[in-house]
Design a protein around this motif. Structure first.
Motif, mmCIF file in Angstrom:
data_model
loop_
_atom_site.group_PDB
_atom_site.id
_atom_site.type_symbol
_atom_site.label_atom_id
_atom_site.label_comp_id
_atom_site.label_asym_id
_atom_site.label_seq_id
_atom_site.Cartn_x
_atom_site.Cartn_y
_atom_site.Cartn_z
ATOM 1 N N ALA A 108 0.776 -1.358 0.003
ATOM 2 C CA ALA A 108 0.019 0.036 -0.056
ATOM 3 C C ALA A 108 0.873 1.255 0.031
ATOM 4 O O ALA A 108 1.876 1.450 0.949
ATOM 5 N N TRP A 109 0.606 2.232 -0.859
ATOM 6 C CA TRP A 109 1.138 3.423 -1.216
ATOM 7 C C TRP A 109 0.103 4.537 -0.790
ATOM 8 O O TRP A 109 -0.726 4.684 -1.896
ATOM 9 N N ILE A 110 -0.172 4.957 -0.045
ATOM 10 C CA ILE A 110 -1.119 5.864 0.660
ATOM 11 C C ILE A 110 -0.559 7.216 1.056
ATOM 12 O O ILE A 110 0.039 6.941 2.245
ATOM 13 N N TRP A 111 -0.593 8.328 0.182
ATOM 14 C CA TRP A 111 -0.049 9.724 0.815
ATOM 15 C C TRP A 111 -1.195 10.613 0.917
ATOM 16 O O TRP A 111 -2.244 10.876 0.196
ATOM 17 N N PRO A 112 -0.832 11.508 1.965
ATOM 18 C CA PRO A 112 -1.923 12.641 1.919
ATOM 19 C C PRO A 112 -1.460 13.727 1.078
ATOM 20 O O PRO A 112 -0.927 14.914 1.239
ATOM 21 N N VAL A 113 -1.589 13.666 -0.245
ATOM 22 C CA VAL A 113 -1.454 14.502 -1.247
ATOM 23 C C VAL A 113 -2.798 14.676 -1.939
ATOM 24 O O VAL A 113 -3.689 14.009 -1.967
ATOM 25 N N GLY A 114 -2.480 15.633 -3.044
ATOM 26 C CA GLY A 114 -3.789 15.959 -3.861
ATOM 27 C C GLY A 114 -4.300 14.947 -4.921
ATOM 28 O O GLY A 114 -5.382 15.137 -5.238
ATOM 29 N N CYS A 115 -3.516 14.058 -5.253
ATOM 30 C CA CYS A 115 -3.757 12.860 -6.286
ATOM 31 C C CYS A 115 -3.076 11.843 -6.468
ATOM 32 O O CYS A 115 -1.775 11.931 -5.972
ATOM 33 N N THR A 116 -3.788 10.660 -6.657
ATOM 34 C CA THR A 116 -3.021 9.440 -6.939
ATOM 35 C C THR A 116 -1.990 9.368 -7.935
ATOM 36 O O THR A 116 -0.755 8.865 -7.668
ATOM 37 N N GLY A 117 -1.964 10.138 -8.850
ATOM 38 C CA GLY A 117 -0.909 10.580 -9.926
ATOM 39 C C GLY A 117 0.494 11.001 -9.248
ATOM 40 O O GLY A 117 1.575 10.704 -9.800
ATOM 41 N N THR A 118 0.331 11.813 -8.257
ATOM 42 C CA THR A 118 1.467 12.171 -7.530
ATOM 43 C C THR A 118 2.062 10.905 -6.709
ATOM 44 O O THR A 118 3.568 10.732 -6.804
ATOM 45 N N VAL A 119 1.332 10.268 -6.046
ATOM 46 C CA VAL A 119 1.933 8.999 -5.567
ATOM 47 C C VAL A 119 2.738 8.118 -6.578
ATOM 48 O O VAL A 119 3.795 7.640 -6.424
ATOM 49 N N THR B 102 -9.661 5.892 8.659
ATOM 50 C CA THR B 102 -9.328 7.321 9.150
ATOM 51 C C THR B 102 -10.514 8.078 8.637
ATOM 52 O O THR B 102 -11.128 7.695 7.560
ATOM 53 N N SER B 103 -10.433 9.434 9.452
ATOM 54 C CA SER B 103 -11.447 10.332 8.574
ATOM 55 C C SER B 103 -10.793 11.489 7.674
ATOM 56 O O SER B 103 -11.357 12.167 7.255
ATOM 57 N N SER B 104 -9.249 11.264 7.683
ATOM 58 C CA SER B 104 -8.657 12.293 6.780
ATOM 59 C C SER B 104 -7.625 11.425 6.395
ATOM 60 O O SER B 104 -7.156 10.401 6.763
ATOM 61 N N PRO B 105 -7.083 11.965 5.028
ATOM 62 C CA PRO B 105 -6.146 11.209 4.384
ATOM 63 C C PRO B 105 -4.800 11.004 5.113
ATOM 64 O O PRO B 105 -4.440 11.839 6.100
ATOM 65 N N LEU B 106 -4.121 9.870 5.025
ATOM 66 C CA LEU B 106 -3.213 9.561 5.995
ATOM 67 C C LEU B 106 -1.702 9.299 4.903
ATOM 68 O O LEU B 106 -2.067 9.132 3.825
ATOM 69 N N GLU B 107 -0.543 8.908 5.773
ATOM 70 C CA GLU B 107 0.487 8.508 4.824
ATOM 71 C C GLU B 107 0.542 6.952 5.242
ATOM 72 O O GLU B 107 1.104 6.756 6.419
ATOM 73 N N ALA B 108 0.443 6.039 4.567
ATOM 74 C CA ALA B 108 0.466 4.682 4.636
ATOM 75 C C ALA B 108 1.824 4.061 3.922
ATOM 76 O O ALA B 108 1.655 4.073 2.672
ATOM 77 N N TRP B 109 2.748 3.357 4.498
ATOM 78 C CA TRP B 109 3.606 2.630 3.892
ATOM 79 C C TRP B 109 3.440 1.196 4.213
ATOM 80 O O TRP B 109 3.972 0.849 5.472
ATOM 81 N N ILE B 110 2.924 0.286 3.618
ATOM 82 C CA ILE B 110 2.707 -0.926 3.939
ATOM 83 C C ILE B 110 3.179 -1.801 2.782
ATOM 84 O O ILE B 110 2.706 -1.842 1.640
ATOM 85 N N TRP B 111 4.262 -2.773 3.044
ATOM 86 C CA TRP B 111 4.620 -3.487 2.035
ATOM 87 C C TRP B 111 4.841 -5.199 2.244
ATOM 88 O O TRP B 111 4.881 -5.343 3.581
ATOM 89 N N PRO B 112 4.735 -5.880 1.396
ATOM 90 C CA PRO B 112 4.516 -7.461 1.537
ATOM 91 C C PRO B 112 6.013 -7.940 1.860
ATOM 92 O O PRO B 112 6.549 -8.608 1.100
#
Lengths: 305, 305
Positions: A108-119, B102-112
């Protein structure tokens, strides 16, 4: 069997382009991944695909038994049929963490940025994979669209940096001119049915047990929507009648930087709780409100608690 | 108020070291983050902290109202009190995706990969932050511990690569000798109560509505546990009686590469469904089974469906 890279329901430009980019990146990392979407491209997305010579992903509506990478969402409410019987291998997203769970470790790559394109831009760099010119153009437009040309409060420095780098790869000299061209396409309402307009960028949320739909139309000038406003109000009443507590439709003026919000709700007082504006169900003007994700959803979630 | 970087219940070496490393990395990225843990270090973790001159994180049991970064877990069942009223800003993990939302965007780094330490090593590199020598030593040990010195099926090339790089930073010449030293400490049972041993590395899972506890003791030779086996069996019966469907305790022989599994269960047939070994509740030997995460939990999750 190829795994799918798949965006959310009612796909917007980011979720279509992110599926294309993620499939490209994962394929180049040695996995067999194909882009997919839960619907056809909007006029805005069509414009972007045509501009850069990209092909719309296959449309799917059931993922049971499939290996999938989710892009631009992690909510079951935005997933297709069969997700519980699918194998989620990864998530690339920039929203709040939803209720999707997995039974095996994932990427999972989830970042608090404006767009998935940026991630995705950063993932390409991290893995040392070159971004194809056409995909760079698509990602650039996705970021301009999601951040409303950097005006949305969701926009971060990482988004601006990504656009700068992607513009070079895609050979786009005037990023803002391209953005305006795209938003003019997005603003067009001629020929679209009321249903198309309501669902152009629409998401259902589970708010403390209540099903709440929130749509958004972004235009370069609110007056473009004058002739359809009554029809839109009728249409969201139909959507609400399908068993929702509320349906809200944000009509966002990207130049004035604010949104008029149409509504049909069992309890319009949630609007006052969320935004401090009294209404009995009549439309309200929300100055500065441009982001459903950052300004509308969190406020309603608190109001519904 | 400082945000917390916090690992799971019954902290193991990875969750303690990951909290220390994440707090260091986020602090150097300009955020105010302090490491925390849901309990005291195990003897193995004590050994690692002492070896590299690190300090055990503060112990906390309620996070209501706090900003937190989760490390090494994303399950509510492994979270402290008050998580629903906390603000989860990020997740660094290497497990399946749990039910935290979560109720706001977060930063997730989850790797297998085999260890959160491996993800953090890559995050340090990504952000261009130098890893302090002591923290590198701790991360190195966390990876050796989680991957059972590279023998676990959870171990990936990324874990081996991270250990190689971390050993250089930490100035560790013989990684495997350090690993054996650490596992000998982990194997020691003298002086520990039966309760300590059962909960040394224990997690509760929600399996199709059933509360299932799974503990694991890793030793360099199973005979070390001969004298405590009866006591452990009695102890898991007590844990089961607190309202669980089953409690399983894996006694893993890291040299023979397999686990003896003790159990108390309302329905021991789940063991046959999961592993093809019949039992009426008596211990079974599971050859090759070393990883709770990759081999035990997924099999039981299927068996409980």
């Amino acid at each position: 069997m190829s795994a799918l890279a798949l965006g959310h329901m009612n796909p917007d430009t980011d979720s279509i382009i992110a599926a294309i980019a993620a499939a490209d990146l994962y394929s180049k990392r040695g996995k067999d991944v194909t882009p997919a979407a839960q619907g056809k491209p909007t006029p805005e997305t069509e414009f972007v695909l045509n501009k850069f010579g990209l092909t719309a992903p296959q449309v799917i509506d059931d993922v049971a038994g499939k290996d999938i990478y989710l892009v631009d969402f992690s909510d079951l409410a935005q997933a297709p049929k069969g997700l519980a019987e699918a194998n989620v291998l990864g998530i690339v997203d920039h929203h709040k963490l939803g209720d999707v769970t997995t039974s095996s470790p994932l990427e999972a790559w989830i970042w608090p940025v404006g767009c998935t394109g940026t991630v995705l831009k950063n993932m390409y760099d991290f893995y040392g994979v070159e971004i194809p010119k056409a995909i760079a153009g698509g990602m650039l437009c996705a970021i301009l669209s999601d951040t409303v040309m950097f005006k949305s409060p969701t926009c971060t420095d990482a988004d601006k940096k990504a656009v700068e780098a992607l513009a070079k790869i895609a050979g786009v000299d005037d990023v803002m001119a391209l953005g305006m061209e795209m938003f003019k396409v997005k603003s067009a309402v001629d020929g679209a049915s009321m249903k198309d307009l309501v669902f152009r960028d629409y998401k259902d949320f589970n708010m403390n047990g209540n099903k709440v739909g929130i749509g958004q139309l972004e235009v370069v000038d609110l007056s473009i929507l004058d002739k359809v406003k009554a029809g839109l109000q009728e249409e969201i009443a139909k959507v609400k009648a399908e068993g929702r507590h509320s349906v809200f439709l944000l009509l966002t003026d990207i130049m004035k930087e604010g949104s008029e919000m149409l509504m049909v709700s069992d309890d319009p007082s949630v609007v006052e709780k969320a935004f401090g504006v009294k209404t009995d169900g009549a439309p309200v003007w929300l100055p500065g409100v441009m982001s459903r994700k950052k300004q509308v959803v969190p406020n309603f979630e608190k109001a519904f608690k």
